[in-house]
Enzyme design. Structure first.
Site, PDB file in Angstrom:
ATOM      1  N   GLY A   1      54.626 -60.881-102.193  1.00 48.03           N
ATOM      2  CA  GLY A   1      55.346 -61.321-101.006  1.00 48.03           C
ATOM      3  C   GLY A   1      55.204 -62.818-100.827  1.00 48.03           C
ATOM      4  CB  SER A   2      56.918 -65.551-100.430  1.00 51.60           C
ATOM      5  OG  SER A   2      58.227 -65.105-100.126  1.00 51.60           O
ATOM      6  N   GLY A   3      55.977 -66.292 -97.675  1.00 53.24           N
ATOM      7  CA  GLY A   3      56.251 -66.633 -96.290  1.00 53.24           C
ATOM      8  C   GLY A   3      55.276 -66.048 -95.299  1.00 53.24           C
ATOM      9  CB  SER A   4      52.658 -66.015 -93.757  1.00 57.53           C
ATOM     10  OG  SER A   4      52.096 -67.203 -94.249  1.00 57.53           O
TER      11      SER A   4
ATOM     12  NE  ARG B   1      57.447 -70.506-103.958  1.00 60.86           N
ATOM     13  CZ  ARG B   1      57.008 -70.820-102.760  1.00 60.86           C
ATOM     14  NH1 ARG B   1      57.073 -72.054-102.327  1.00 60.86           N
ATOM     15  NH2 ARG B   1      56.449 -69.914-101.978  1.00 60.86           N
TER      16      ARG B   1
ATOM     17  N   GLY C   1      53.391 -60.038 -93.684  1.00 57.01           N
ATOM     18  CA  GLY C   1      52.392 -58.983 -93.816  1.00 57.01           C
ATOM     19  C   GLY C   1      50.976 -59.494 -93.928  1.00 57.01           C
TER      20      GLY C   1
END
Length: 409
Positions: free
Chosen positions: A156-159, A281, A161
């Site tokens: 996942g990304s963007g914090s 990235r 969870g």
């Protein structure tokens, strides 16, 4: 003469994808975004940038679409801003014999449990961690590590969870959220339970195997980890900078990275730098803008140049301090007013004021970067001056949120 095209895979809401499209145009390319739903990206509205609807989870469909484009255009390069599609970018580049990242290395890195194992095996300092698949394993892992712990999905990304759990009750609550239907899983659930490493937070921006610079960042209030402010470059001593750069480059070797941009998140602890996460990235907004304002180097332009086989230039043209503040509401409800943004944008030293949402839209906090409703970016020759400009711009803006109507009954 055949038109040269830059193919972009998917977009995002904070603006990095738009910056890629704009940079492509400045380089004389025609950007075309391949995405599942062009309507979700504001910058694709109005026809300024071309978009094609395609299932971006289907590599074969993307290959077919790029092959169709190739019959009309010269595909100069393929890239994108979204981490979850960056391995796909690598696979497309390999298929069409274009410069691009190593898809296998990207996939290994995007799985945080695999990333942790590879970093640990290479002796890179990381938090103590366990991998869990169910509530019992999560509970046992937290007991072994000791509270407080960080609990987050392995992918996942963007914090999304990600939460700090300070006791068994908070752990049970978040476990229920992750496994009880609150979190959307793209694969079988695997959860990281980690030691809560504390200390100043830094973000290393690397291009190829060269450290461009290190940013400092601050979060909002726990238990979530929502970035509130970034400053580039961070105020570091020579020894601190050298140790952060060294451990960051060790991460590249451990993970098989080193083509193009990499972003590495680090906490400075009592024993020095500890790696929290490696993002294979270019960091999203605001890092590219801050690097450009501070050093006169546009990492998005340089990334595109690398992707189309042109020579890259990372030489600093200036030495400023740039900073960004994210705008985050403290409550839910309906956003019914935004004011002061035009005045803030006109202040000397303010580089950008942007809102991601509009009046009358619902605000429902989610505990991750989807809670951002906008940002302000400022720059000047000094750290203190930049901070003062940023604060003045933020204070000149305001918004109001009306409570949701009470449900009948």
């Amino acid at each position: 003469m055949t038109r040269r095209v830059l193919v972009l895979i998917e977009g995002n809401r904070t603006g990095s994808s738009q910056l890629y499209a704009q940079a492509g145009q400045r380089l004389g390319l025609h950007p075309i975004t391949l995405c599942a739903d062009p309507g979700q990206y504001d910058y694709l509205a109005g026809g300024k940038f071309e978009a094609i609807r395609v299932d971006t989870d289907d590599l074969a469909a993307l290959i077919r679409e790029c092959s169709l484009l190739q019959s009309t255009y010269d595909i100069a390069g393929i890239t994108g801003a979204r981490e979850m599609f960056y391995a796909t970018v690598g696979n497309l580049c390999r298929h069409f014999d274009l410069p691009g990242p190593d898809a296998a290395a990207i996939e290994r890195c995007c799985d945080k449990s695999t990333q942790r194992q590879l970093l640990g095996d290479a002796g890179v300092p990381i938090p103590a961690y366990r991998v869990a698949k169910n509530a019992t394993e999560i509970e046992d892992s937290a007991a072994q590590i000791g509270y407080p712990v960080i609990v987050k999905p392995s992918i996942g990304s963007g914090s999304t969870g990600v939460r700090l759990c300070r006791n068994a009750d908070e752990l049970a609550e978040h476990t229920n959220y992750l496994l009880g239907g609150g979190h959307v899983w793209r694969s079988s659930p695997r959860i990281l339970v980690e030691e809560f490493v504390q200390g100043p937070f830094y973000s290393t921006n690397i291009f190829g195997k060269e450290v461009i610079g290190v940013a400092a960042a601050d979060f909002g209030r726990p238990p979530h980890f929502i970035f509130r402010e970034f400053t580039f470059p961070a105020q570091l001593g020579d020894e601190e900078h050298e140790r952060i750069a060294d451990v960051s480059l060790r991460c590249l070797r451990a993970l098989g990275l080193g083509w193009g941009p990499t972003n590495i998140e680090i906490r400075w602890t009592k024993v020095g730098p500890v790696v929290i996460e490696v993002n294979p990235r270019l960091a999203g907004t605001p890092d590219p803008q801050l690097i450009g304002l501070a050093y006169g180097v546009d990492p998005i332009v340089e990334h595109i140049k690398l992707a189309i086989g042109d020579e890259v230039d990372l030489k600093r043209k200036q030495s400023y301090t740039a900073a960004a503040r994210f705008l985050v509401p403290e409550r839910d409800g309906t956003l019914n007013r935004i004011s002061g943004d035009i005045q803030a944008a006109a202040l000397p030293g303010v580089a950008e004021v942007k809102f991601y949402t509009e009046s009358n839209n619902a605000i429902v906090p989610k505990g991750d970067d989807r809670d951002w409703i906008g940002h302000v970016i400022a720059a000047s020759p000094s750290h203190s001056q930049t901070k003062a400009i940023l604060q003045r711009a933020v204070e000149s803006m305001s918004w109001s949120i009306a409570p949701f109507p009470a449900a009948d009954g």
